[in-house]
Design a protein around this motif. Structure first.
Motif, PDB file in Angstrom:
ATOM      1  N   GLY A   1       0.822  -1.209   0.000  1.00  0.00           N
ATOM      2  CA  GLY A   1       0.000   0.000   0.000  1.00  0.00           C
ATOM      3  C   GLY A   1       0.854   1.255   0.000  1.00  0.00           C
ATOM      4  N   GLY A   2       1.956   1.231   0.769  1.00  0.00           N
ATOM      5  CA  GLY A   2       2.848   2.388   0.752  1.00  0.00           C
ATOM      6  C   GLY A   2       3.460   2.606  -0.619  1.00  0.00           C
ATOM      7  N   LEU A   3       3.875   1.494  -1.267  1.00  0.00           N
ATOM      8  CA  LEU A   3       4.416   1.612  -2.623  1.00  0.00           C
ATOM      9  C   LEU A   3       3.363   2.132  -3.593  1.00  0.00           C
ATOM     10  N   ALA A   4       2.157   1.573  -3.504  1.00  0.00           N
ATOM     11  CA  ALA A   4       1.087   2.031  -4.399  1.00  0.00           C
ATOM     12  C   ALA A   4       0.727   3.487  -4.124  1.00  0.00           C
ATOM     13  N   LEU A   5       0.722   3.871  -2.840  1.00  0.00           N
ATOM     14  CA  LEU A   5       0.410   5.265  -2.513  1.00  0.00           C
ATOM     15  C   LEU A   5       1.475   6.204  -3.066  1.00  0.00           C
ATOM     16  N   GLY A   6       2.753   5.802  -2.923  1.00  0.00           N
ATOM     17  CA  GLY A   6       3.811   6.641  -3.463  1.00  0.00           C
ATOM     18  C   GLY A   6       3.730   6.773  -4.973  1.00  0.00           C
ATOM     19  N   MET A   7       3.500   5.658  -5.648  1.00  0.00           N
ATOM     20  CA  MET A   7       3.387   5.704  -7.115  1.00  0.00           C
ATOM     21  C   MET A   7       2.147   6.478  -7.539  1.00  0.00           C
ATOM     22  N   GLY A   8       1.053   6.283  -6.810  1.00  0.00           N
ATOM     23  CA  GLY A   8      -0.154   7.043  -7.137  1.00  0.00           C
ATOM     24  C   GLY A   8       0.030   8.529  -6.908  1.00  0.00           C
ATOM     25  N   LEU A   9       0.725   8.884  -5.812  1.00  0.00           N
ATOM     26  CA  LEU A   9       0.984  10.301  -5.550  1.00  0.00           C
ATOM     27  C   LEU A   9       1.870  10.900  -6.637  1.00  0.00           C
ATOM     28  N   ALA A  10       2.870  10.118  -7.081  1.00  0.00           N
ATOM     29  CA  ALA A  10       3.733  10.609  -8.157  1.00  0.00           C
ATOM     30  C   ALA A  10       2.937  10.832  -9.440  1.00  0.00           C
ATOM     31  N   LEU A  11       2.085   9.873  -9.781  1.00  0.00           N
ATOM     32  CA  LEU A  11       1.258  10.033 -10.986  1.00  0.00           C
ATOM     33  C   LEU A  11       0.289  11.191 -10.831  1.00  0.00           C
ATOM     34  N   LEU A  12      -0.279  11.355  -9.642  1.00  0.00           N
ATOM     35  CA  LEU A  12      -1.210  12.458  -9.421  1.00  0.00           C
ATOM     36  C   LEU A  12      -0.516  13.804  -9.603  1.00  0.00           C
ATOM     37  N   ILE A  13       0.691  13.913  -9.058  1.00  0.00           N
ATOM     38  CA  ILE A  13       1.422  15.183  -9.183  1.00  0.00           C
ATOM     39  C   ILE A  13       1.787  15.448 -10.635  1.00  0.00           C
ATOM     40  N   GLU A  14       2.310  14.429 -11.312  1.00  0.00           N
ATOM     41  CA  GLU A  14       2.830  14.652 -12.659  1.00  0.00           C
ATOM     42  C   GLU A  14       1.729  14.803 -13.701  1.00  0.00           C
ATOM     43  N   LEU A  15       0.669  14.031 -13.575  1.00  0.00           N
ATOM     44  CA  LEU A  15      -0.355  14.010 -14.623  1.00  0.00           C
ATOM     45  C   LEU A  15      -1.481  15.004 -14.381  1.00  0.00           C
ATOM     46  N   LEU A  16      -1.697  15.411 -13.126  1.00  0.00           N
ATOM     47  CA  LEU A  16      -2.821  16.309 -12.853  1.00  0.00           C
ATOM     48  C   LEU A  16      -2.389  17.615 -12.210  1.00  0.00           C
ATOM     49  N   LEU A  17      -1.641  17.522 -11.130  1.00  0.00           N
ATOM     50  CA  LEU A  17      -1.338  18.738 -10.367  1.00  0.00           C
ATOM     51  C   LEU A  17      -0.230  19.563 -11.008  1.00  0.00           C
ATOM     52  N   ASP A  18       0.831  18.899 -11.418  1.00  0.00           N
ATOM     53  CA  ASP A  18       1.984  19.614 -11.978  1.00  0.00           C
ATOM     54  C   ASP A  18       2.040  19.363 -13.478  1.00  0.00           C
ATOM     55  N   GLN A  19       1.666  20.395 -14.273  1.00  0.00           N
ATOM     56  CA  GLN A  19       1.661  20.287 -15.728  1.00  0.00           C
ATOM     57  C   GLN A  19       2.870  20.959 -16.356  1.00  0.00           C
ATOM     58  N   SER A  20       3.905  21.168 -15.555  1.00  0.00           N
ATOM     59  CA  SER A  20       5.083  21.868 -16.076  1.00  0.00           C
ATOM     60  C   SER A  20       5.911  20.936 -16.948  1.00  0.00           C
ATOM     61  N   VAL A  21       6.711  21.560 -17.835  1.00  0.00           N
ATOM     62  CA  VAL A  21       7.606  20.824 -18.721  1.00  0.00           C
ATOM     63  C   VAL A  21       8.919  20.605 -17.988  1.00  0.00           C
ATOM     64  N   LYS A  22       9.393  19.373 -17.997  1.00  0.00           N
ATOM     65  CA  LYS A  22      10.608  19.049 -17.254  1.00  0.00           C
ATOM     66  C   LYS A  22      11.673  18.401 -18.113  1.00  0.00           C
ATOM     67  N   ARG A  23      11.321  17.874 -19.267  1.00  0.00           N
ATOM     68  CA  ARG A  23      12.292  17.154 -20.094  1.00  0.00           C
ATOM     69  C   ARG A  23      12.251  17.675 -21.523  1.00  0.00           C
ATOM     70  N   PRO A  24      13.366  17.548 -22.247  1.00  0.00           N
ATOM     71  CA  PRO A  24      13.366  17.973 -23.655  1.00  0.00           C
ATOM     72  C   PRO A  24      12.361  17.193 -24.495  1.00  0.00           C
ATOM     73  N   GLN A  25      12.149  15.898 -24.141  1.00  0.00           N
ATOM     74  CA  GLN A  25      11.210  15.103 -24.930  1.00  0.00           C
ATOM     75  C   GLN A  25       9.808  15.678 -24.890  1.00  0.00           C
ATOM     76  N   GLU A  26       9.443  16.326 -23.791  1.00  0.00           N
ATOM     77  CA  GLU A  26       8.108  16.912 -23.692  1.00  0.00           C
ATOM     78  C   GLU A  26       7.968  18.112 -24.616  1.00  0.00           C
ATOM     79  N   ILE A  27       9.058  18.859 -24.821  1.00  0.00           N
ATOM     80  CA  ILE A  27       9.010  19.986 -25.765  1.00  0.00           C
ATOM     81  C   ILE A  27       8.793  19.476 -27.178  1.00  0.00           C
ATOM     82  N   GLU A  28       9.490  18.398 -27.529  1.00  0.00           N
ATOM     83  CA  GLU A  28       9.436  17.916 -28.902  1.00  0.00           C
ATOM     84  C   GLU A  28       8.230  17.023 -29.167  1.00  0.00           C
ATOM     85  N   SER A  29       7.896  16.153 -28.214  1.00  0.00           N
ATOM     86  CA  SER A  29       6.820  15.195 -28.475  1.00  0.00           C
ATOM     87  C   SER A  29       5.449  15.739 -28.103  1.00  0.00           C
ATOM     88  N   SER A  30       5.330  16.289 -26.899  1.00  0.00           N
ATOM     89  CA  SER A  30       4.020  16.751 -26.449  1.00  0.00           C
ATOM     90  C   SER A  30       3.616  18.067 -27.107  1.00  0.00           C
TER      91      SER A  30
END
Length: 767
Positions: free
Chosen positions: A477-506
């Protein structure tokens, strides 16, 4: 110091819509496996922390688990028979295999897990034994809930075996509870499938069927007495046989009578002639062979007549077989008459066993004397055959009624037999009910369809399943919570660009360079390096102390390698596209004040100044560049002008714009705010002719960040190349997309630089 700039005017190619392409920023969704790995490695600290926290909780729970004793029993459900008070027939639910047995076992599992059984077991065993010693409110309901919680009922796939497991903290409770549970299940099973009220209903149905059967028997006996028979079918068969024989005898007698009359007629002319002559005597005895031949023809004729009667019962008189038998009868009669004509004395051999002797009576008289007896016999046979026909007709008319009574009797007998069997089964069920109330299941039961293949075992220590699941589930559950929190931050809460691939692909934007997040050198390293350079000074060069950090103008600044890379790519870009005019305007802007635009712009200007032959001008349009030299001091070198009045060609009227030399080929200019207002695009447009008339090779403009009221949009179209600095991890995709579209609308030639990027994946996953 470089020589003064040439007086030759330099033209700048005007920017037109034809040589600038308007870009459209598209959105591209989807998350790849590598993106997921990047997200997890970026937030690995959160994931590891939550996993370790869950692991610590799981270890703590595991070592604090209670001691549990468990007993186990196994039941074999061979088949299930349901009986009730309304249905007189048994219904077998399920067989040994197939979906019906599965449905049967599902129903039995529902009975096993019913609240009624839990309550009954809790009432008999006692809440004091079932519940813990420190439990509050030891009621039957609480004890039943505890049994329901700790009892596990399992049935394997395609198996008729049901496994029962019960756990309790006390060693003496599981076996006792499980025994009582099995006994209560048997009682409940019989109550549902074989109710005790079935015996009363079976008795009633059996008595009624018996009365109906006796009534039908009386009516049938009365009809048999009336008809004078014991079995109508046998009487009909016997009467039919008698009738056939009577008719056969009648036909033979009639034929014999006709034969006798024919003999009399045939013999009379033999003794009385019309001429009155004396006929020869007929008293001669016939030979033995003639007598036997005559009797043989008589017997043959009788046999053929009997066969004809049998044939006519099945075939019509015109049928082929009927014609054949008549022809054979006629042939036998013709042979008999021929023998009689040869020797009239044979008439006396007609009766079987009679002998032919000489008599005083003439043959025709003797033949005539036999006719009355045969006539009397024919009359008797006629009466007997008529009586038999009438009797057969009467019996045949009673056949439907007789068969109806027989069917009624048979149905009632079957009902009585079936109900008697149901009564016997109901008595067995009642006996089972009474026996189970006082039976210890460990000694065996009389249940015909359910066997106990394993008695409740001696309780053994087992790990608490719920505690074990909880101990294993907490780390997961701790592992799932950590992974879920990471996905929540990256996919919903934090929409910032962090990698060059996001500039070119997204976002699908042109990316010139990606600059990683670098840390400034330590003060110890700076001090050692500055001690070596302490005495090296030059004219127009500012020398810093040995312990001071390098500034963006210096060659050893951490941004210089990336500035050199940008310089080389811009040089290739200008040469490839034929941009040879002077000066070339390069603008740098970002989306925030701390995006690193000023540092990169000043370092890029210093990089150009070290490699090009012409002069490079760095223009601070933000009004706040920390490394611009104050313009209130007079410049160390005069800036030549190509204006008519000989004044400073790049000094704005009003004295608020000045240029001073920072290095040998590098000049800096700062535009301070006037009356609290920033530099306006109109002023830059007015200064463009003066810049074009100067001797500068490149003009690097540090432009204000993008914003709602920023003048950068109005000035972007004046640049030969605009570098859009994106601060990794701080600028959202939507802001970049909207800003790029707004800059593209000004016909600006834009390239993107992603600053302060962090590589989260380990080296063995990069590629």
């Amino acid at each position: 110091m470089n020589p003064p700039p040439s007086d030759a005017p330099v033209t700048v190619e005007p920017r037109t819509p034809g040589n600038v392409r308007l870009r459209h920023v598209s959105r591209k969704g989807g998350v790849s496996l590598k993106d997921m790995l990047v997200i997890f490695f970026r937030h690995k600290k959160k994931i590891i922390f939550l996993t370790l926290l869950g692991l610590a909780g799981g270890v703590s729970v595991y070592f604090q688990k209670p001691i549990i004793y468990q007993s186990q029993a196994k039941l074999l459900v061979k088949y299930v028979i349901s009986r009730n008070a309304l249905d007189a027939y048994e219904s077998e639910v399920g067989t040994t295999t197939g979906r019906y047995m599965k449905a049967t076992l599902d129903a039995e599992l529902q009975i096993l897990t019913s609240w009624d059984i839990f309550t009954k077991v809790a009432e008999i065993v006692g809440p004091e034994k079932i519940l813990p010693a420190d439990a509050q409110g030891k009621s039957i309901v609480a004890a039943a809930a505890a049994i329901q919680k700790n009892l596990v009922v399992e049935n394997g796939r395609d198996s008729q075996v049901i496994t029962l497991s019960y756990s309790n903290a006390r060693a003496d409770v599981p076996t006792e509870v499980l025994k009582e549970f099995v006994r209560q299940y048997f009682i409940r099973h019989l109550a549902i499938h074989r109710p005790g009220s079935a015996i009363a209903a079976a008795n009633e149905r059996s008595d009624k069927a018996k009365r109906d059967m006796e009534t039908a028997e009386d009516e049938l006996m009365k009809l048999q007495t009336q008809l004078g028979v014991t079995a109508l079918s046998e009487a009909l068969s016997s009467l039919e046989t008698q009738r056939i024989k009577a008719h056969e005898a009648l036909m033979l007698a009639e034929a014999e009578l006709l034969a006798m009359q024919a003999n009399v007629t045939a013999l009379e002319p033999a003794t009385k002639g019309s001429t009155g002559k004396k006929e020869p005597s007929l008293t001669a005895e016939p030979s033995f062979a003639d007598v036997e031949a005559y009797r043989t023809q008589l017997l043959r004729k009788e046999s053929l007549l009997a066969e004809q009667n049998r044939i006519l019962q099945s075939y019509t008189p015109t049928s082929e077989r009927a014609r054949n038998i008549r022809e054979r009868i006629d042939a036998a009669e013709a042979v008999r008459l021929e023998l009689l004509k040869k020797n009239p004395s044979l008439i006396r051999a007609g009766a079987a066993g009679s002998s032919v002797t000489a008599g005083a009576m003439p043959p025709w008289e003797e033949a005539r004397s036999q006719v009355p007896g045969m006539s009397a016999r024919v009359d008797f046979l006629k009466k007997e055959a008529a009586g038999l026909d009438d009797r057969l007709k009467v019996l045949t008319s009673k056949v439907p009624e007789y068969e109806r009574l027989q069917r009624t009797k048979k149905i009632n007998e079957d009902k009585y037999t079936l109900n008697q069997r149901e009564k016997d089964k109901a008595m067995v069920d009642e006996k089972l009910d009474n026996a189970l109330d006082k039976t210890d299941v460990t000694l065996g039961t009389d249940m015909p369809n359910i066997d106990i293949i394993q008695q409740p075992t001696v309780p053994v220590l087992v790990p608490d399943k719920q505690t074990t699941i909880l101990a294993l589930g907490l780390p997961l559950g701790g592992l799932a919570l950590g992974m879920g929190l990471a996905l929540l931050i990256e996919l919903l809460l934090d929409q910032s660009v962090k990698r060059p691939q996001e500039i070119e692909s997204s976002l699908q934007l042109p990316l010139m360079l990606s600059i990683p997040l670098l840390k400034a050198p330590s003060s110890t390293a700076l001090k050692a390096r500055r001690q070596l350079e302490a005495g090296a000074t030059g004219e127009g060069v500012v020398v810093r102390g040995a312990g001071e950090a390098p500034v963006s103008w210096d060659e050893d600044h951490f941004m210089r390698p990336f500035a050199d890379a940008i310089r080389d790519r811009l040089g290739y870009y200008f040469n490839h596209n034929g941009l040879t005019h002077k000066p070339k305007l390069i603008g740098l802007t970002g989306f925030s004040d701390d995006a690193g635009t000023s540092t990169l712009a000043s370092s890029l200007a210093a990089s150009f100044a070290e490699t090009v032959e012409g002069r490079v001008l760095f223009v601070d349009l933000t009004g706040g560049h920390s490394e611009s030299i104050s313009l209130e001091q007079p410049p160390p070198f005069p800036v030549e002008s190509h204006s008519a009045d000989g004044a400073n060609g790049v000094k704005e009227q009003g004295g608020d714009f000045g240029v001073r030399q920072q290095k040998e080929n590098l000049f800096v200019a700062k535009v301070p705010p006037r009356n609290g207002k920033t530099f306006t695009p109109r002023k830059l447009f007015e200064l463009l002719p003066k810049f074009r008339a100067s001797s500068f090779e490149y003009i690097i403009c540090d432009m204000p960040p993008m914003g709602t009221t920023s003048p950068t949009l109005a000035m972007a179209g004046m640049m030969d190349k605009l570098l859009l600095i994106v601060d990794a991890g701080k600028t959202s995709r939507e802001v970049i997309r909207r800003g790029f579209q707004e800059l593209s609308a000004t016909r600006a030639d834009i390239s993107t630089i992603l600053n302060k990027t962090e590589e989260n994946l380990p080296s063995w996953l990069q590629g």
